[in-house]
Design an enzyme around this catalytic site. Structure first.
Site, PDB file in Angstrom:
ATOM      1  N   SER A  42       0.867  -1.191   0.000  1.00  0.00           N
ATOM      2  CA  SER A  42       0.000   0.000   0.000  1.00  0.00           C
ATOM      3  C   SER A  42       0.893   1.226   0.000  1.00  0.00           C
ATOM      4  O   SER A  42       2.084   1.136   0.304  1.00  0.00           O
ATOM      5  CB  SER A  42      -0.867   0.021   1.260  1.00  0.00           C
ATOM      6  OG  SER A  42      -0.081   0.392   2.382  1.00  0.00           O
ATOM      7  N   ASP A  43       0.345   2.379  -0.302  1.00  0.00           N
ATOM      8  CA  ASP A  43       1.097   3.601  -0.008  1.00  0.00           C
ATOM      9  C   ASP A  43       0.961   3.845   1.492  1.00  0.00           C
ATOM     10  O   ASP A  43       0.231   3.155   2.203  1.00  0.00           O
ATOM     11  CB  ASP A  43       0.608   4.785  -0.861  1.00  0.00           C
ATOM     12  CG  ASP A  43       1.710   5.844  -0.992  1.00  0.00           C
ATOM     13  OD1 ASP A  43       2.654   5.826  -0.172  1.00  0.00           O
ATOM     14  OD2 ASP A  43       1.641   6.700  -1.906  1.00  0.00           O
ATOM     15  N   TYR A  44       1.677   4.817   1.951  1.00  0.00           N
ATOM     16  CA  TYR A  44       1.826   5.139   3.374  1.00  0.00           C
ATOM     17  C   TYR A  44       0.459   5.400   4.029  1.00  0.00           C
ATOM     18  O   TYR A  44      -0.153   6.430   3.765  1.00  0.00           O
ATOM     19  CB  TYR A  44       2.678   6.389   3.417  1.00  0.00           C
ATOM     20  CG  TYR A  44       3.410   6.722   4.675  1.00  0.00           C
ATOM     21  CD1 TYR A  44       4.797   6.581   4.751  1.00  0.00           C
ATOM     22  CD2 TYR A  44       2.754   7.242   5.774  1.00  0.00           C
ATOM     23  CE1 TYR A  44       5.486   6.942   5.881  1.00  0.00           C
ATOM     24  CE2 TYR A  44       3.441   7.602   6.907  1.00  0.00           C
ATOM     25  CZ  TYR A  44       4.811   7.450   6.955  1.00  0.00           C
ATOM     26  OH  TYR A  44       5.506   7.820   8.080  1.00  0.00           O
TER      27      TYR A  44
END
Ligand code: NOJ
Length: 741
Positions: free
Chosen positions: A279-281
């Site tokens: 995932s992104d952050y």
């Protein structure tokens, strides 16, 4: 002390299949020993404190690693740092599974290359691959296994700060560049300790946020998604990319970190991607404010079910996946699949054979800033710069000039010059400023300097000195632009002008020196509105944020040691109201007629031309390249044969130089409307002065394919216009026909 279970793992790894490349069997054997929570642990990533690349999220890393609740880390590197953490994973966990260390190595790790938008302007795939190869050498020498790059988001949105991280607006060029980065980072053999996993991000359509505001909503038809935004991602899969990153944005109402259609149906099923998706952050958690997940339990469920294998910083997989499996809301098969993919990457990197293989103090000390890396950085920075304007042959400057005034907040800058996402590139004392660069060419007595103003502050108290210095000089070079923090993540702008009071200073300097040659060297991370400046200065050299050797490369261009050859990969608008503006737009039913541009009721503005200030593909040289008429080998193309299109390009100028020769095609009529022109090929050639070359492109039906309204990828017979040109600004004159065999 090695535990009994670790002994079994050693046995697995060195058993009959232990030395073979049969990673799948090894992974399966290992997974048979793992508990569900340990498998979930592999899907969890937290951050170290070597850098901060998102909101602070508290973690007790040591504890989580010991508990087997962490499979990867970001923002943790250096040999000392990674070995301490890896030791915990190997020696203090039940199974001793190595950690994966990832970091944003975007345009260099220590040796910083130009920002990616800049590098794309080189149109030089070999150089781009070399830049990511060097970045991988340096990053891996500091214990890193994985970079969150390349960013392959197509963007036609200059207000969006992250346009600086990509390869511009074009799908064909963007796809070629995406492949080059992956090859450079991953090399030919991932088990070599100087290669790192690449990560195609941000999947998907993150580059088209509403109103250019970062993280904002994206609404897009599937045709546009498939024809424009997906192909660079597909190109990275074809190039063997090992990981993907899901994005922050929603797409047509479904957040991309919970989007089964893009993650499972397209990425896994259509493209057969075998790597893992991170995932992104905290982007899984962000499905709550998106209004798509009720709470963090729901977010974890949606993320895993959609196909996000690893949770970056979110704490939601670690805390909730086990219960979700127990309750039957997430299939254990999904967890097994995610864990298997992550372990597979660790096997490919050779971490099970030697978890410390990226940990080598000697290599760490001798790899960064190798002289050959710096030489390459200088070469790439020069190749990435674009000469936008050069009235009266203002450039190159002569070293014989008695006095040159260098004015502006970026003349002596060693900080902004690296741009955003400059990893661990050292700034002060290491980055070469423009001032240092020009000092290689001129004696101190020839150089006059004044800062004039700051990038953003309103204080004009330095104007008088700058104007007085400008009057004492024979020629003037202004070095101005944006600060590095004005592009990149969370750095959208509503105004595309050169920021602060710099434009006023430019005007004042011109007023004080009506007849002097003025050059503007620009550092910035996005297309700017230069509508005023084109009238005030003679030459404009766009150097983007050119990196560690940026000042030296800029001087090489200013004094003609290197002939500019970069060409824009994004359109520069006349004003922000034209945005989005890009070369491969559609025609509309009421295009402006060539013969009567002022005709009423046409698709135009009442206060601005439709055309941009600088088109896609534009870039001048100190030489002058002439193109002959296009020659086609045949005007009939069939589904099974090919035709050749060629031009002769002649260097008519006084300098040797590179030229980017561009092939454009227009599909005149389609079952869905087609762009007015599309880049379908390019070649960067070198011509000595007076020399000429025949440049030939081969065209097949494959080059003409697109997704139609039923989302079928194919090609439709009919007429196509074709041209080979120095930029996207031209009118087609030749046509060929695609006919059935
Ligand atoms: C958020 C950014 O969107 C992404 O590009 C980056 O890789 C991660 N943070 C990690 O720093």
């Amino acid at each position: 002390m090695i535990s009994k279970i670790q002994y079994i793992i050693c046995f697995i790894l060195t058993s009959s299949f232990g030395f073979s490349q049969d990673y799948e069997a090894k992974v399966d054997s290992l997974m048979n020993l793992m508990t569900l929570q340990e498998k979930i642990g592999q899907t969890v990533m937290y951050g170290g404190s070597w850098d901060q690349t998102g909101p602070i999220v508290g973690t007790n890393n040591g504890k989580l690693i010991r508990e087997g609740n962490m499979g990867a880390m970001l923002n943790a590197f250096t040999v000392k740092g990674t070995s301490d953490l890896q030791k915990i994973a190997i020696e203090e966990t039940r199974l001793g599974i190595p950690l994966l260390f990832g970091y944003d190595v975007i345009h260099g790790h220590r040796t910083i290359f130009p920002i990616n938008l800049g590098m794309s302007a080189s149109w030089d795939l070999k150089m781009i691959e070399e830049s990511s190869r060097i970045a991988a050498e340096e990053a891996s020498a500091e214990g890193l296994h994985w970079t969150f790059a390349p960013m392959v988001d197509i963007s036609r949105e200059p207000r969006w700060g992250r346009i600086s991280e990509g390869a511009g607006e074009d799908v064909f060029l963007g796809s070629e560049i995406a492949k080059a980065y992956v090859k450079g980072f991953q090399g030919d053999d991932l088990s070599q300790p100087n290669t790192i996993l690449a990560c195609a991000k941000h999947y998907v359509a993150y580059g088209a946020p509403q109103a250019g505001r970062d993280y904002h909503t994206v609404n897009m038809g599937e045709g546009e998604l498939r024809n424009v935004y997906l192909p660079p991602f597909k190109a990275t899969v074809d190039a063997g990319v090992e990981t993907f990153m899901s994005a922050f944005n929603e797409l047509n109402g479904i957040p991309t970190s919970g989007n089964k259609f893009t993650l499972r149906d397209i990425l896994r099923d259509e493209w057969d991607f075998n790597g893992f998706v991170v995932s992104d952050y905290t982007s899984i958690n962000e499905m709550i404010p998106h209004g798509f997940a009720k709470d963090s339990i729901d977010a974890a469920k949606i993320g895993m079910n959609a196909g996000v294998d690893m949770d970056m910083m979110g704490h939601v997989y670690r805390l909730h996946l086990k219960n979700l499996v127990d309750e039957g809301k997430v299939s254990e098969d999904y967890i097994n699949d995610a864990c298997r993919r992550i372990l597979m990457a660790k096997f490919k990197l050779g971490l099970f054979e030697d978890p410390y293989r990226y940990i080598d103090e000697e290599r760490e000390n001798t790899t960064k800033y190798k002289p050959e890396f710096l030489t390459k950085a200088r070469e790439i920075a020069a190749a990435s710069s674009v000469l936008l304007q050069n009235k009266n042959q203002t450039l190159p400057l002569s070293i014989e000039t008695k006095k040159i005034a260098f004015i502006g907040p970026l003349v002596k800058d060693e900080y902004d010059i690296l741009g955003n996402w400059a990893a661990k590139g050292d700034r002060k004392g290491k980055a070469v400023s423009v001032f240092e660069g020009v000092s290689e060419y001129l004696n101190p007595s020839q150089i006059l300097y004044s800062k004039g103003c700051e990038i953003l502050k309103d204080d004009d108290s330095g104007f008088d000195e700058a104007i007085s210095i400008s009057k004492q000089a024979d020629e003037i070079v202004l070095v101005m632009g944006e600060g590095h923090h004005m592009s990149g993540e969370a750095a959208s702008r509503t105004n595309l002008k050169i920021p602060g009071i710099q434009p006023e200073l430019i005007k004042k300097i011109r007023e004080a020196n009506p007849n002097k040659k003025i050059t503007l060297v620009l550092m910035n991370g996005r297309p700017l509105n230069l509508s005023d400046e084109v009238n005030q200065v003679d030459a404009i050299l766009e150097v983007w944020f050119p990196g560690t050797m940026g000042g030296a490369a800029t001087a090489d261009l200013l004094f003609g040691k290197v002939n500019p050859s970069g060409k824009l990969t994004v359109t520069f608008p006349r004003n922000v109201g034209q945005v989005p503006i890009y070369y491969n737009m559609k025609n509309t039913g009421r295009p402006i007629p060539e013969t009567n541009p002022n005709e009423d009721y046409k698709s135009n503005y009442i206060d601005s031309p439709n055309t941009p200030l600088f088109v896609f593909g534009h870039g001048l040289s100190y030489s002058n390249f002439e193109y002959s008429d296009l020659i086609l080998s045949s005007h009939d193309l069939t589904f099974s044969n090919s035709i050749k299109a060629s031009v002769v390009v002649t260097n008519k100028g006084e300098f040797d130089g590179h030229e980017v020769v561009q092939l454009y095609i227009h599909d005149k009529v389609g079952s869905v409307t087609r762009p007015v022109k599309e880049l379908k090929g390019f070649q960067k050639i070198f011509l000595k002065k007076g020399e000429n070359k025949t440049v030939t492109f081969t065209i097949t039906a494959e080059d003409l394919k697109f997704y139609n309204s039923k989302m079928i990828y194919g090609v439709e017979p009919g007429y196509f216009e074709i041209a080979i040109k120095p930029s996207s600004e031209f009118k087609f004159k030749q046509t060929f026909k695609l006919v059935n065999d």
